[in-house]
Scaffold this active site. Structure first.
Site, PDB file in Angstrom:
ATOM      1  N   ASP A  13       0.749  -1.243   0.042  1.00 61.73           N
ATOM      2  CA  ASP A  13       0.074   0.041   0.106  1.00 61.73           C
ATOM      3  C   ASP A  13       0.750   1.286  -0.092  1.00 61.73           C
ATOM      4  O   ASP A  13       0.583   2.296   0.569  1.00 61.73           O
ATOM      5  CB  ASP A  13      -1.172  -0.025   1.234  1.00 61.73           C
ATOM      6  CG  ASP A  13      -1.823  -1.151   1.097  1.00 61.73           C
ATOM      7  OD1 ASP A  13      -2.340  -1.735   0.140  1.00 61.73           O
ATOM      8  OD2 ASP A  13      -2.226  -1.771   2.276  1.00 61.73           O
ATOM      9  N   LYS A  16       1.741   2.099  -5.060  1.00 60.66           N
ATOM     10  CA  LYS A  16       2.487   1.452  -6.428  1.00 60.66           C
ATOM     11  C   LYS A  16       1.548   1.560  -7.634  1.00 60.66           C
ATOM     12  O   LYS A  16       1.953   1.913  -8.598  1.00 60.66           O
ATOM     13  CB  LYS A  16       2.609  -0.175  -6.036  1.00 60.66           C
ATOM     14  CG  LYS A  16       3.448  -0.478  -4.973  1.00 60.66           C
ATOM     15  CD  LYS A  16       3.504  -1.998  -4.918  1.00 60.66           C
ATOM     16  CE  LYS A  16       2.475  -2.564  -4.409  1.00 60.66           C
ATOM     17  NZ  LYS A  16       2.027  -2.141  -2.844  1.00 60.66           N
ATOM     18  N   GLY A  40      -4.582  -4.327  -3.499  1.00 58.81           N
ATOM     19  CA  GLY A  40      -5.499  -3.393  -3.920  1.00 58.81           C
ATOM     20  C   GLY A  40      -4.849  -2.009  -4.267  1.00 58.81           C
ATOM     21  O   GLY A  40      -4.143  -1.613  -3.488  1.00 58.81           O
ATOM     22  N   HIS A  41      -4.777  -1.817  -5.785  1.00 61.39           N
ATOM     23  CA  HIS A  41      -3.983  -0.548  -5.919  1.00 61.39           C
ATOM     24  C   HIS A  41      -5.117   0.714  -6.482  1.00 61.39           C
ATOM     25  O   HIS A  41      -5.991   0.374  -7.462  1.00 61.39           O
ATOM     26  CB  HIS A  41      -3.113  -0.987  -7.267  1.00 61.39           C
ATOM     27  CG  HIS A  41      -2.168  -2.145  -6.997  1.00 61.39           C
ATOM     28  ND1 HIS A  41      -1.586  -2.801  -7.966  1.00 61.39           N
ATOM     29  CD2 HIS A  41      -2.002  -2.518  -5.633  1.00 61.39           C
ATOM     30  CE1 HIS A  41      -0.806  -3.617  -7.246  1.00 61.39           C
ATOM     31  NE2 HIS A  41      -0.834  -3.608  -5.846  1.00 61.39           N
ATOM     32  N   GLN A 223       1.702  -5.996  -3.097  1.00 59.06           N
ATOM     33  CA  GLN A 223       2.572  -6.329  -1.773  1.00 59.06           C
ATOM     34  C   GLN A 223       3.497  -5.400  -1.770  1.00 59.06           C
ATOM     35  O   GLN A 223       3.764  -4.299  -2.315  1.00 59.06           O
ATOM     36  CB  GLN A 223       2.599  -7.777  -1.205  1.00 59.06           C
ATOM     37  CG  GLN A 223       1.242  -8.350  -1.358  1.00 59.06           C
ATOM     38  CD  GLN A 223       0.626  -9.090  -2.467  1.00 59.06           C
ATOM     39  OE1 GLN A 223       1.379  -9.702  -3.247  1.00 59.06           O
ATOM     40  NE2 GLN A 223      -0.549  -8.668  -2.881  1.00 59.06           N
TER      41      GLN A 223
HETATM   42  P1  GDP Z   1      -0.625   0.275  -3.431  1.00 59.46           P
HETATM   43  O1  GDP Z   1      -1.518  -1.036  -3.230  1.00 59.46           O
HETATM   44  O2  GDP Z   1       0.804   0.290  -3.248  1.00 59.46           O
HETATM   45  O3  GDP Z   1      -1.055   0.502  -5.073  1.00 59.46           O
HETATM   46  O4  GDP Z   1      -1.369   1.593  -2.539  1.00 59.46           O
HETATM   47  P2  GDP Z   1      -2.889   1.622  -2.365  1.00 59.46           P
HETATM   48  O5  GDP Z   1      -3.642   2.288  -3.557  1.00 59.46           O
HETATM   49  O6  GDP Z   1      -3.461   0.427  -1.548  1.00 59.46           O
HETATM   50  O7  GDP Z   1      -2.787   2.833  -1.289  1.00 59.46           O
HETATM   51  C1  GDP Z   1      -2.198   4.130  -1.436  1.00 59.46           C
HETATM   52  C2  GDP Z   1      -3.239   5.372  -1.278  1.00 59.46           C
HETATM   53  O8  GDP Z   1      -2.499   6.283  -1.265  1.00 59.46           O
HETATM   54  C3  GDP Z   1      -4.216   5.650  -2.402  1.00 59.46           C
HETATM   55  O9  GDP Z   1      -5.500   5.633  -1.941  1.00 59.46           O
HETATM   56  C4  GDP Z   1      -3.634   6.320  -3.183  1.00 59.46           C
HETATM   57  O10 GDP Z   1      -4.578   6.884  -4.153  1.00 59.46           O
HETATM   58  C5  GDP Z   1      -2.952   7.420  -2.440  1.00 59.46           C
HETATM   59  N1  GDP Z   1      -1.871   7.949  -2.989  1.00 59.46           N
HETATM   60  C6  GDP Z   1      -0.719   7.591  -3.716  1.00 59.46           C
HETATM   61  N2  GDP Z   1       0.345   8.458  -3.603  1.00 59.46           N
HETATM   62  C7  GDP Z   1      -0.177   9.555  -2.844  1.00 59.46           C
HETATM   63  C8  GDP Z   1       0.324  10.744  -2.618  1.00 59.46           C
HETATM   64  O11 GDP Z   1       1.406  11.089  -3.043  1.00 59.46           O
HETATM   65  N3  GDP Z   1      -0.283  11.477  -1.618  1.00 59.46           N
HETATM   66  C9  GDP Z   1      -1.629  11.177  -1.418  1.00 59.46           C
HETATM   67  N4  GDP Z   1      -2.141  11.940  -0.446  1.00 59.46           N
HETATM   68  N5  GDP Z   1      -2.028  10.057  -1.556  1.00 59.46           N
HETATM   69  C10 GDP Z   1      -1.665   9.077  -2.403  1.00 59.46           C
HETATM   70  P1  IMO Z   2      -1.101  -4.236  -2.121  1.00 59.60           P
HETATM   71  O1  IMO Z   2      -0.720  -4.722  -3.410  1.00 59.60           O
HETATM   72  C1  IMO Z   2      -1.111  -4.598   2.262  1.00 59.60           C
HETATM   73  C2  IMO Z   2      -1.076  -8.883   3.782  1.00 59.60           C
HETATM   74  C3  IMO Z   2      -2.328  -9.173   4.298  1.00 59.60           C
HETATM   75  C4  IMO Z   2      -1.943 -10.247   5.421  1.00 59.60           C
HETATM   76  C5  IMO Z   2      -0.801 -10.692   4.530  1.00 59.60           C
HETATM   77  C6  IMO Z   2      -1.044 -12.250   4.132  1.00 59.60           C
HETATM   78  O2  IMO Z   2      -2.239  -3.499  -2.213  1.00 59.60           O
HETATM   79  O3  IMO Z   2       0.086  -3.477  -1.582  1.00 59.60           O
HETATM   80  P2  IMO Z   2      -2.556 -12.857   2.107  1.00 59.60           P
HETATM   81  O4  IMO Z   2      -4.082 -12.646   1.734  1.00 59.60           O
HETATM   82  O5  IMO Z   2      -1.799 -12.155   0.865  1.00 59.60           O
HETATM   83  O6  IMO Z   2      -2.296 -14.304   2.304  1.00 59.60           O
HETATM   84  O7  IMO Z   2      -2.282 -12.232   3.412  1.00 59.60           O
HETATM   85  O8  IMO Z   2      -0.281 -10.224   3.784  1.00 59.60           O
HETATM   86  N1  IMO Z   2      -1.354  -8.256   2.426  1.00 59.60           N
HETATM   87  C7  IMO Z   2      -1.219  -7.083   2.068  1.00 59.60           C
HETATM   88  N2  IMO Z   2      -1.261  -5.804   2.894  1.00 59.60           N
HETATM   89  N3  IMO Z   2      -1.059  -4.460   0.891  1.00 59.60           N
HETATM   90  C8  IMO Z   2      -1.263  -5.713   0.145  1.00 59.60           C
HETATM   91  O9  IMO Z   2      -1.411  -5.555  -1.377  1.00 59.60           O
HETATM   92  C9  IMO Z   2      -1.489  -6.882   0.601  1.00 59.60           C
HETATM   93  N4  IMO Z   2      -1.623  -8.290   0.140  1.00 59.60           N
HETATM   94  C10 IMO Z   2      -1.584  -8.954   1.235  1.00 59.60           C
HETATM   95  O10 IMO Z   2      -2.997  -8.137   5.093  1.00 59.60           O
HETATM   96  O11 IMO Z   2      -1.040  -9.584   6.583  1.00 59.60           O
HETATM   97 MG    MG Z   3      -3.063  -1.670  -1.866  1.00 61.78          MG
END
Ligand code: GDP
Ligand code: IMO
Ligand code: MG
Length: 427
Positions: A13, A16, A40-41, A223
């Site tokens: 999170d 990416k 979850g991206h 991840q």
């Molecule tokens: P990922 O799993 O690595 O793709 O990240 P997620 O989407 O799960 O979580 C990142 C969150 O931060 C999302 O809600 C993005 O829209 C938000 N985000 C990404 N870059 C930035 C930033 O530079 N500033 C802010 N405020 N939010 C950001």
């Molecule tokens: P993105 O790509 C954050 C965590 C789960 C749990 C562990 C194992 O959005 O960064 P799993 O279902 O993979 O067997 O769970 O890994 N986990 C993540 N945490 N971001 C993710 O993906 C994750 N994918 C799995 O919360 O701790």
């Molecule tokens: Mg994510």
């Protein structure tokens, strides 16, 4: 600069999705190489917000070909619903390529994931419950079902039978659940065959040819480094290799072909699920990071655990991935703190340690040693260049760069595509 890897440098999170989407317009292929719909991206384009789980974030750039590599585990129902969801919003997904060697998540994997977690009780991992672990376990155990099996009913039936033989014993005798019926599973899986057939391709051949022709290929990790099954905080990890080497095995690309490895690094730290997290905050600061940063899981909706930046982890990510660059995200979230603590080392049983301890016990006992950097109060979301940032924000970035061992080449100051300061170009 034909082949780049983009991966999470912390516990996932990091942003990416945004980073991949940003590059999507200038690359020819974006490839997911591991994980599945546990990811979850979030991608924000103008006033539109997309939550992608299985599809590479490059799918939103029309000129880019999205690829799901052999190292990914695919829940076919999720894939098809994600595709139709995007189609309904006018996104063309017809260029998608899917490896025939990728493994399938079936309903029994999802059931087993949930049942196993329940059985672990207070020792549970806190998985996303999407069947990821059991599917990778079957792959390694050589009883997995692959995408290509969908196209041969006889092979599919034999494989499902083989997979269920043992599992049904476990289900009935250990978990006290009804046996899973082979024919039902086969019927459900066959129902996806025609819808997926057109996407299936020899992706390793296509990607190697593309790199050889000088096309730009971006490998997008799910991840993060500390969730890697080999290099993360085992057993509180996911069941695949998000680290850079995973791009090679998960897409069929040799390490000599990769030119650049970009670590996505949040300006503070978050984690979802169980496991050690030295800089975790349980106070008002933690709550403020969660609220201002919108730190709620895209996949499960769980609140993310929040804490200060941990330079020991960032350095470790540089080491195990051979990072060439960092993309620092969410700097804007830190606006308003008078002082910002940054963890520069751990104290473990009275000793100062500056590298991530390889012993699980030591890591569980690690207490953060903080340095305090001066904060800023100016709004930075409109900053376009490094010079636009207030002096203290510049100082924070430079300090993190110094501690983390690779140049910070881009800075996120908001969730939108254009809310990015590019310092060095990635391509
Ligand atoms: P990922 O799993 O690595 O793709 O990240 P997620 O989407 O799960 O979580 C990142 C969150 O931060 C999302 O809600 C993005 O829209 C938000 N985000 C990404 N870059 C930035 C930033 O530079 N500033 C802010 N405020 N939010 C950001
Ligand atoms: P993105 O790509 C954050 C965590 C789960 C749990 C562990 C194992 O959005 O960064 P799993 O279902 O993979 O067997 O769970 O890994 N986990 C993540 N945490 N971001 C993710 O993906 C994750 N994918 C799995 O919360 O701790
Ligand atoms: Mg994510």
């Amino acid at each position: 600069m034909p082949a780049l890897v983009l991966l999470g440098a912390q516990w996932g999170d990091e942003g990416k999705g945004k980073a991949t989407d940003l590059l999507g317009g200038s690359v020819d292929y974006v490839v997911r190489y591991q994980g599945g719909n546990n990811a979850g991206h979030t991608v924000v384009v103008g006033d539109q917000k997309y939550a992608l789980h299985l599809l590479p974030s490059g799918i939103l750039s029309p000129e880019c070909t999205p690829v799901i590599g052999n190292g990914v585990v695919i829940d076919p129902a999720v894939l098809l619903s994600e595709l139709s969801g995007l189609n309904e919003r006018g996104v063309d997904t017809s260029k998608l390529l899917v490896s025939g060697n990728a493994h399938l998540i079936t309903p029994y994997h999802t059931t087993l994931d949930k049942v196993t977690e329940r059985f672990l009780g207070k020792r549970k991992i806190g998985t996303t419950g999407r069947g990821i672990g059991p599917t990778y376990a079957d792959k390694i155990n050589r009883v997995g079902i692959r995408v290509q099996d969908l196209f041969d009913e006889s092979i599919l039936t034999q494989k499902v039978e083989a997979a269920l033989d043992f599992k049904n014993q476990v289900m009935a005798k250990l978990y006290n659940r009804r046996a899973i019926v082979t024919e039902q599973v086969v019927e459900e899986l066959l129902g996806y065959a025609d819808q997926l057939r057109g996407f299936v391709a020899d992706t390793t051949l296509i990607l190697n040819d593309a790199v050889d022709e000088g096309k730009v290929v971006l490998f997008e990790g799910g991840q993060g480094t500390l969730l890697d099954v080999d290099h993360g905080t085992y057993p509180f990890v996911t069941s695949s290799n998000p680290t850079a080497g995973g791009a090679c095995t998960g897409a069929g690309i040799g390490p000599t072909k990769i030119n650049r490895v970009i670590g996505i690094l949040k300006a503070y730290t978050t984690r979802v699920g169980a496991g050690p997290f030295p800089t975790e905050l349980f106070d008002a600061d933690g709550e403020a990071l969660r609220t201002i940063g919108g730190e709620r899981g895209v996949t499960t909706g769980r609140d993310r655990r929040c804490g200060w930046f941990d330079a020991v982890i960032a350095r470790y990510a540089t080491r195990v991935n051979g990072l060439t660059d960092f993309f620092l995200t969410k700097l804007d979230v830190l606006t308003g703190w008078e002082q910002i603590p940054v963890c520069v080392a751990y104290e473990i049983d009275g000793e100062r340690v500056t590298e991530l301890p390889y012993s699980q016990t030591d890591f569980h006992h690690a207490k953060p040693v903080y340095e305090y950097l001066p904060g800023w109060s100016e709004d930075i979301t409109k900053a376009k260049t490094f010079a636009d940032l207030p002096k203290n924000a510049q100082g924070y970035v430079r300090a993190l760069e110094e501690m983390s061992g690779a140049p910070i080449s881009a800075i996120g100051v908001g969730p939108g595509r254009d809310e990015t300061i590019q310092i060095n170009s990635f391509i």
